[in-house]
Design an enzyme around this catalytic site. Structure first.
Site, short mmCIF file in Angstrom:
data_model
loop_
_atom_site.label_atom_id
_atom_site.label_comp_id
_atom_site.label_asym_id
_atom_site.label_seq_id
_atom_site.Cartn_x
_atom_site.Cartn_y
_atom_site.Cartn_z
N TYR A 138 52.66 -50.39 83.62
CA TYR A 138 51.46 -50.44 84.46
C TYR A 138 50.57 -51.63 84.08
CZ TYR A 138 47.03 -48.77 86.49
OH TYR A 138 45.84 -48.65 87.19
N LYS A 140 49.47 -54.87 86.32
CA LYS A 140 48.06 -55.10 86.64
C LYS A 140 47.55 -56.45 86.13
CE LYS A 140 46.93 -51.47 89.02
NZ LYS A 140 46.66 -51.64 90.46
#
Length: 270
Positions: A172, A176
């Site tokens: 993640y 990001k």
């Protein structure tokens, strides 16, 4: 005399708009006069279990309040789905001015235990799910720029998990931080077509943050209802709405937003 609303006449796509921050974006954009395409697969936090209901429910809320919206259930991380999404706005409302890339999932795991699928699925939904709709939206705006003035806006969604780091989220966080870099470079590339690109870095209470180890207790709403709730996802939407306005000059920025606080992230510095 009726006052002009901030997004009057703007046509916006918001991905992952069935719940959480995306839902707040969609409701505020519509309240400020935008015509909104509410995109959401309706999946679980980890992906899968597709359900069209969340997007349909947000559209119903907007329409009940007198706004204009349509639902879209395409997978924005696929080449075909991203194109259909952009085409759906033009088919429904005749144009496109704003793309808010917000869709995402979580599949947290410590690096040594993470599977290939847990890595690939999160990178795909977040990073490719930002690239594909942006690719098709910019292609549309580039064609429009050849015959007139374009004042378009792309708003991406990054995270402190990538920009500051958070254990258990290498997939993640990598996606990001990649989105932040994508934002800065894309802004430089597409300015010639009249397109601005910015990213927001929200700190808010969502299904994702409530399920993140160490955050579930922190993001709870205050017991006293009169106390300002800094984790309310509705606090994030006004920044996105400002970045979506026709006259906003900002581009290439990565902006942290929590409660009533906005701070600008710097690029990597030596």
């Amino acid at each position: 005399m009726r006052l002009m609303r901030a997004l009057e006449g703007r046509i916006a796509i918001i991905t992952g708009a069935g719940r959480g921050i995306g839902r707040e974006h969609a409701l505020l954009f519509a309240a400020e006069g935008a015509q909104v395409v509410v995109n959401d697969l309706g999946g679980a936090v980890a992906g899968g279990d597709d359900d069209p209901a969340p997007a349909d429910q947000v559209v119903a809320e907007i329409q009940a309040a007198g706004g204009q919206a349509v639902a879209n259930h395409d997978d924005v991380s696929t080449w075909e789905g991203g194109k259909r999404l952009i085409d759906s706005a033009i088919a429904a409302f005749g144009d496109l001015h704003v793309l808010v890339n917000n869709a995402g999932t979580l599949r947290d795991r410590m690096l040594v235990n993470m599977t290939e699928d847990e890595w690939d699925s999160v990178i795909n939904v977040h990073l490719k799910g930002h690239f594909v709709p942006t690719h098709y939206a910019v292609a549309y705006w580039r064609a429009r720029a050849k015959g007139g003035d374009v004042r378009a806006s792309v708003i991406n969604t990054s995270s402190t998990s990538g920009l500051l780091g958070n254990p258990g989220q290498t997939n993640y966080g990598t996606a990001k931080s990649g989105i932040a870099t994508f934002t800065v470079i894309a802004a430089q590339e597409v300015a010639r077509y009249g397109v601005r690109v910015n990213a927001i870095v929200p700190a808010a209470r969502t299904r994702m943050t409530e399920g993140t180890p160490g955050l579930s207790d922190i993001v709870k709403a205050p017991m006293n209802e009169s106390q300002f709730d800094i984790w309310d996802p509705a606090n994030v939407a006004p920044l996105a709405a400002y970045l979506a306005t026709e006259g906003c000059p900002a581009t290439g920025l990565v902006l942290y937003i929590q409660g009533g606080t906005i701070r600008r992230f710097q690029n990597w510095t030596m």
